[in-house]
Motif scaffolding. Structure first.
Motif, short mmCIF file in Angstrom:
data_model
loop_
_atom_site.label_atom_id
_atom_site.label_comp_id
_atom_site.label_asym_id
_atom_site.label_seq_id
_atom_site.Cartn_x
_atom_site.Cartn_y
_atom_site.Cartn_z
N ALA A 1 10.41 -12.65 -1.64
CA ALA A 1 9.99 -11.54 -0.80
C ALA A 1 10.82 -11.39 0.46
O ALA A 1 10.70 -10.39 1.16
N ILE A 2 11.66 -12.38 0.76
CA ILE A 2 12.48 -12.29 1.97
C ILE A 2 13.70 -11.42 1.68
O ILE A 2 14.70 -11.87 1.12
N THR A 3 13.61 -10.15 2.04
CA THR A 3 14.75 -9.23 1.97
C THR A 3 14.77 -8.44 3.28
O THR A 3 13.72 -8.17 3.87
N LEU A 4 15.96 -8.05 3.69
CA LEU A 4 16.07 -7.29 4.93
C LEU A 4 15.40 -5.93 4.80
O LEU A 4 14.78 -5.44 5.76
N ARG A 5 15.49 -5.32 3.64
CA ARG A 5 14.86 -4.01 3.45
C ARG A 5 13.34 -4.10 3.54
O ARG A 5 12.68 -3.26 4.15
N ALA A 6 12.78 -5.15 2.94
CA ALA A 6 11.33 -5.32 3.00
C ALA A 6 10.87 -5.58 4.43
O ALA A 6 9.84 -5.05 4.87
N ILE A 7 11.63 -6.36 5.16
CA ILE A 7 11.28 -6.65 6.55
C ILE A 7 11.36 -5.37 7.39
O ILE A 7 10.47 -5.08 8.20
N ALA A 8 12.42 -4.60 7.18
CA ALA A 8 12.58 -3.34 7.91
C ALA A 8 11.40 -2.41 7.61
O ALA A 8 10.86 -1.76 8.52
N ARG A 9 10.99 -2.35 6.36
CA ARG A 9 9.87 -1.49 5.99
C ARG A 9 8.58 -1.95 6.68
O ARG A 9 7.81 -1.14 7.19
N GLU A 10 8.36 -3.25 6.72
CA GLU A 10 7.16 -3.79 7.37
C GLU A 10 7.15 -3.47 8.86
O GLU A 10 6.09 -3.25 9.46
N MET A 11 8.32 -3.47 9.47
CA MET A 11 8.41 -3.28 10.92
C MET A 11 8.61 -1.83 11.32
O MET A 11 8.67 -1.53 12.52
N GLY A 12 8.73 -0.94 10.34
CA GLY A 12 8.96 0.46 10.66
C GLY A 12 10.36 0.74 11.17
O GLY A 12 10.59 1.69 11.92
N VAL B 1 14.99 -20.25 -1.76
CA VAL B 1 15.11 -18.79 -1.74
C VAL B 1 16.15 -18.39 -2.78
O VAL B 1 17.30 -18.84 -2.72
N PRO B 2 15.79 -17.58 -3.77
CA PRO B 2 16.73 -17.23 -4.85
C PRO B 2 18.02 -16.62 -4.32
O PRO B 2 18.00 -15.72 -3.48
N GLY B 3 19.14 -17.15 -4.79
CA GLY B 3 20.44 -16.61 -4.43
C GLY B 3 20.94 -17.00 -3.07
O GLY B 3 22.05 -16.59 -2.67
#
Length: 246
Positions: free
Chosen positions: A45-56, A130-132
């Motif tokens: 679940a650690i991806t920069l896009r997911a974090i950006a989405r969570e933070m707006g 963390v995968p990859g």
């Protein structure tokens, strides 16, 4: 006075200070969000896009803080591992050198206490990888890893004057250990023999096993008294190593 304060607030240095403060706050929020996502969705679940989405935030904006996902993971590991190393080092320093039982108990309890207070961090450094993820050369958090390894060797060193007769038949040699481990341990405890390094790893297995079960929620299904179980494990460890209690 008011006019002077307003003038100072408008100076370039004041502006830089505000930007630096906001950047530090946003960086801290990014790291906290990453750990929270990992706790709920696992290491994937650690991806920069997911974090950006969570933070707006926009994906492009977050790249201004961390160029890659691996940069973020490396920073997280360094922060988490350093916090653990600080916790166990403090516990070690606050116990008297002439009381090996207190040192072993203090370090072990600090390790468990930190893990229970920081389950996401514990899972990041001791759980599924963390995968990859590609670690930097020398590995992430090399200083913290050295300090934790040295602390474990310190547990064996504290017990060794009492436990040595129990391990006279040990067949361990230096060639049985990873060179990286020895590079961390031997400079700090040059007099420890290979059998004592093996003992440190066995102690690590005892502590890590119970703490991992507890952090991942497995132990609570089996007992309502994990504290008591951990303490009895430590008591048994001291008896097994023939380390006297005060």
């Amino acid at each position: 006075m008011t006019g002077t304060s307003e003038a100072r607030a408008g100076t370039p240095s004041a502006g830089r200070g505000r930007r630096e403060r906001l950047r530090a706050e946003t960086t801290a929020e990014i790291k906290a969000t990453a750990l929270r996502l990992m706790a709920s969705g696992g290491p994937d679940a650690i991806t920069l896009r997911a974090i950006a989405r969570e933070m707006g935030m926009t994906a492009n904006a977050i790249y201004g803080y961390f160029a890659t996902r691996d940069d973020l993971v490396t920073t997280l590991i360094d922060d988490v591992y350093s916090a653990l190393a600080d916790a166990v080092d403090t516990a070690w320093a606050n116990t008297p050198a002439e009381d090996p039982a207190a040192r072993i108990l203090g370090w072990s309890r600090a390790f468990r206490g930190w893990a229970l207070a920081n389950p996401e961090g514990f899972r990041l450094i001791y759980g599924d990888p963390v995968p990859g993820y590609r670690a930097p050369e020398g590995g992430p958090a090399p200083d913290a890893a050295r300090r934790v390894c040295t602390g474990l060797a310190g547990l064996a060193a504290a017990a060794w004057p009492h436990a040595e007769p129990l391990y006279r038949d040990s067949t361990f040699a230096w060639s049985d250990f990873d060179a990286g481990l020895l590079d961390k341990v031997r400079p700090a405890f040059p007099d420890l023999p290979p059998a004592a390094v093996a003992l440190a790893l066995r102690v690590w297995g005892h502590l890590h096993g119970l703490v991992t079960l507890e952090v991942y929620g497995h132990l609570r299904r089996q007992t309502a008294s994990p504290d008591k179980l951990f303490q009895e494990e430590l008591d048994q460890l001291l008896r097994t190593l023939d380390v006297p209690r005060p």
